[in-house]
Design a protein around this motif. Structure first.
Motif, PDB file in Angstrom:
ATOM      1  N   PRO A 122       3.738 -19.911  53.198  1.00 43.27           N
ATOM      2  CA  PRO A 122       3.552 -21.608  53.635  1.00 43.27           C
ATOM      3  C   PRO A 122       3.328 -21.678  51.992  1.00 43.27           C
ATOM      4  CG  PRO A 122       1.451 -20.523  53.589  1.00 43.27           C
ATOM      5  CD  PRO A 122       2.736 -19.336  53.561  1.00 43.27           C
ATOM      6  N   PHE A 123       3.834 -22.825  52.263  1.00 38.72           N
ATOM      7  CA  PHE A 123       4.034 -23.847  50.275  1.00 38.72           C
ATOM      8  C   PHE A 123       3.157 -25.120  50.590  1.00 38.72           C
ATOM      9  CE2 PHE A 123       6.801 -20.338  49.508  1.00 38.72           C
ATOM     10  CZ  PHE A 123       5.930 -19.764  48.228  1.00 38.72           C
ATOM     11  N   PRO A 124       2.646 -25.840  50.018  1.00 38.57           N
ATOM     12  CA  PRO A 124       2.126 -27.046  49.678  1.00 38.57           C
ATOM     13  C   PRO A 124       4.102 -27.459  49.664  1.00 38.57           C
ATOM     14  CG  PRO A 124       1.360 -25.911  47.951  1.00 38.57           C
ATOM     15  CD  PRO A 124       1.757 -24.585  48.670  1.00 38.57           C
ATOM     16  N   CYS A 125       3.940 -28.745  50.091  1.00 35.98           N
ATOM     17  CA  CYS A 125       5.061 -29.954  49.594  1.00 35.98           C
ATOM     18  C   CYS A 125       5.045 -30.718  49.591  1.00 35.98           C
ATOM     19  CB  CYS A 125       5.840 -29.939  50.832  1.00 35.98           C
ATOM     20  SG  CYS A 125       7.842 -30.617  50.489  1.00 35.98           S
ATOM     21  N   TYR A 126       4.484 -31.302  47.697  1.00 34.56           N
ATOM     22  CA  TYR A 126       4.185 -32.684  48.509  1.00 34.56           C
ATOM     23  C   TYR A 126       5.348 -34.157  48.238  1.00 34.56           C
ATOM     24  CZ  TYR A 126       0.673 -30.025  45.368  1.00 34.56           C
ATOM     25  OH  TYR A 126      -0.255 -28.808  45.395  1.00 34.56           O
ATOM     26  N   PRO A 127       4.712 -34.678  48.283  1.00 32.57           N
ATOM     27  CA  PRO A 127       5.465 -36.559  49.122  1.00 32.57           C
ATOM     28  C   PRO A 127       6.753 -36.289  48.209  1.00 32.57           C
ATOM     29  CG  PRO A 127       3.353 -36.675  49.508  1.00 32.57           C
ATOM     30  CD  PRO A 127       3.334 -35.934  48.557  1.00 32.57           C
ATOM     31  N   ASP A 128       6.428 -36.652  46.707  1.00 38.10           N
ATOM     32  CA  ASP A 128       7.552 -36.770  45.926  1.00 38.10           C
ATOM     33  C   ASP A 128       8.697 -35.983  45.884  1.00 38.10           C
ATOM     34  OD1 ASP A 128       5.902 -34.632  44.756  1.00 38.10           O
ATOM     35  OD2 ASP A 128       5.483 -35.862  42.737  1.00 38.10           O
ATOM     36  N   GLU A 129       8.856 -34.484  46.499  1.00 39.39           N
ATOM     37  CA  GLU A 129       9.470 -33.210  46.428  1.00 39.39           C
ATOM     38  C   GLU A 129      10.303 -33.874  46.905  1.00 39.39           C
ATOM     39  OE1 GLU A 129       8.294 -29.408  45.351  1.00 39.39           O
ATOM     40  OE2 GLU A 129       6.120 -30.257  46.235  1.00 39.39           O
ATOM     41  N   PHE A 130      10.444 -34.859  47.955  1.00 38.77           N
ATOM     42  CA  PHE A 130      11.205 -35.660  49.143  1.00 38.77           C
ATOM     43  C   PHE A 130      12.210 -36.716  48.166  1.00 38.77           C
ATOM     44  CE2 PHE A 130       8.770 -33.675  52.647  1.00 38.77           C
ATOM     45  CZ  PHE A 130       9.711 -33.004  53.321  1.00 38.77           C
ATOM     46  N   ASP A 131      13.611 -36.595  48.467  1.00 42.09           N
ATOM     47  CA  ASP A 131      14.170 -37.947  48.147  1.00 42.09           C
ATOM     48  C   ASP A 131      14.526 -38.822  49.682  1.00 42.09           C
ATOM     49  OD1 ASP A 131      14.169 -36.949  45.670  1.00 42.09           O
ATOM     50  OD2 ASP A 131      15.992 -35.949  45.156  1.00 42.09           O
ATOM     51  N   MET A 132      14.528 -39.672  48.592  1.00 45.35           N
ATOM     52  CA  MET A 132      15.094 -40.885  50.046  1.00 45.35           C
ATOM     53  C   MET A 132      16.299 -40.749  49.915  1.00 45.35           C
ATOM     54  SD  MET A 132      14.358 -44.787  50.848  1.00 45.35           S
ATOM     55  CE  MET A 132      12.932 -44.415  51.619  1.00 45.35           C
ATOM     56  N   HIS A 133      17.238 -40.967  51.230  1.00 48.31           N
ATOM     57  CA  HIS A 133      18.464 -40.816  51.209  1.00 48.31           C
ATOM     58  C   HIS A 133      19.508 -42.417  52.124  1.00 48.31           C
ATOM     59  CE1 HIS A 133      22.666 -39.093  52.181  1.00 48.31           C
ATOM     60  NE2 HIS A 133      22.755 -39.908  51.943  1.00 48.31           N
ATOM     61  N   LEU A 134      19.596 -43.351  50.494  1.00 49.29           N
ATOM     62  CA  LEU A 134      19.885 -44.592  51.562  1.00 49.29           C
ATOM     63  C   LEU A 134      21.185 -45.044  52.151  1.00 49.29           C
ATOM     64  CD1 LEU A 134      18.918 -47.304  51.983  1.00 49.29           C
ATOM     65  CD2 LEU A 134      19.393 -48.088  50.359  1.00 49.29           C
TER      66      LEU A 134
END
Length: 284
Positions: A122-134
Motif C-alpha cells: 500500500p501507498f498513501p495517495c494524497y488528494p492532489d495526486e488526482f486530476d479532475m477531467h472536465l
C-alpha cells in the motif's frame, strides 16, 4: 531522466497540438501508453525535441492515438551544415481521450484471493495526486459539464517504480548491488499502460485514500530480463442495500507492464551474473 518525466514531456507537447476546437484543448487526457522504448537518456542540462505524429482519430470514441518521440536537438557542424546524427532517447504510442476513460479489460479479477502471484504494497495517495477531467458538451441551447477523477499516468509510473525499488530491497540494497556486485537495473520498455477514471461521486468520496500496488515479477534469460506486471488498485466503499453499513470492493485504477534489464555497471552491457540473494528473490 526518471521514467515518469518522459510521459510528462509527451503530455506537455500534446497540449500544443493544433485542434479545430481550441476550447477543448484542456479536455484531452493521456489515458494509455504502450510500446514505449527507453533507449537512452538526455544528459543533465542538455536540450531535446519532442515530436508527435497523429496516427488515428476517432470521433465516436473521442480518442486520438499519437506516435511520440524524444530526440536530441539537431546541431550544425563547423561548416554550418545540419548534423545528421540524431539520438532517439525515447519513443511511445499514446492515446488521448476527451471523455472519462474505462479500462479495456474492466472485468479483470482483482480480488484479494486472485493475488497469490502478486507482491502487494500500500501507498498513501494524497488528494492532489488526482486530476479532475472536465468534459463540456453543447447541444443547441444546453451546456453540459461532466467531470471525473483519475491518477495521471506520470503518477502511476511513480507508484510502480516505488514498489519495484522496495521489492528489490530499497535504495540501500540497490546501491550495494551496484557498488559490490557491479549490477544495476534499468527500465527498457513499458507496454499496455492504461488508467481508469473514477466518476464524480466515487472520486470525491475516495480522494486521499491509500492505493495498493500489486506486481507480478517474471524473470527471463536467467534473470537478465524481468517483466513486471503492475496493477494500481483502491478499496472502494460500497453501500449495502439492507442496512447502513458499507463493504469494500477493490477497483482497478491503472495497469502497465514494465520490462527491466540487469546491466554491468562498468560496461553497460546486459548481464545474467546475479548474486544468489537476487536470484532467490526473483525465483530463479
Amino acid at each position: 531522466m526518471y521514467n515518469s518525466n518522459y510521459v510528462r514531456q509527451y503530455e506537455r507537447a500534446l497540449i500544443h497540438a493544433p485542434r479545430d476546437d481550441d476550447a477543448k484543448r484542456k479536455q484531452w487526457v493521456m489515458t494509455a501508453i504502450t510500446n514505449q522504448k527507453f533507449r537512452s537518456s538526455p544528459t543533465l542540462g542538455s536540450e531535446y525535441v519532442v515530436t508527435g505524429q497523429l496516427v488515428e482519430r476517432s470521433g465516436a470514441d473521442n480518442t486520438e492515438v499519437w506516435q511520440m518521440e524524444m530526440v536530441s536537438l539537431p546541431t550544425n557542424d563547423s561548416d554550418g551544415n545540419a548534423d545528421e546524427v540524431v539520438i532517439v532517447y525515447n519513443a511511445a504510442t499514446v492515446t488521448l481521450s476527451s471523455t472519462p476513460h474505462v479500462l479495456s479489460s474492466p472485468d479483470e479479477d482483482v480480488s484479494t484471493s486472485s493475488s497469490e502471484l502478486y507482491h502487494t504494497q500500500p501507498f498513501p495517495c494524497y488528494p492532489d495526486e488526482f486530476d479532475m477531467h472536465l468534459q463540456t458538451t453543447t447541444s443547441t441551447d444546453t451546456l453540459t459539464q461532466q467531470y471525473a477523477y483519475h491518477i495521471p499516468i506520470r503518477s502511476v509510473t511513480n507508484f510502480f517504480e516505488r514498489h519495484r525499488t522496495t521489492y528489490l530491497g530499497g535504495p540501500d540494497k540497490l546501491r550495494k548491488l551496484q557498488q559490490e556486485d557491479g549490477i544495476l537495473f534499468v527500465i527498457t520498455a513499458m507496454d499496455d499502460g492504461e488508467i481508469c477514471s473514477l466518476d464524480a461521486i466515487d472520486g470525491a468520496n475516495h480522494l486521499g485514500r491509500d492505493v495498493i500496488v500489486e506486481t507480478k515479477f517474471v524473470a527471463k534469460r536467467r534473470g537478465m530480463v524481468v517483466e513486471c506486471y503492475h496493477r494500481l488498485l483502491m478499496d472502494m466503499d460500497i453501500d449495502a442495500d439492507d442496512d447502513d453499513s458499507t463493504s469494500k470492493s477493490r477497483k482497478l485504477l491503472a495497469k502497465a507492464t514494465m520490462t527491466m534489464m540487469a546491466l554491468n555497471k562498468d560496461t553497460y552491457r546486459p548481464t545474467s551474473k546475479l548474486p544468489q540473494w537476487l536470484m532467490d528473490l526473483i525465483s530463479l
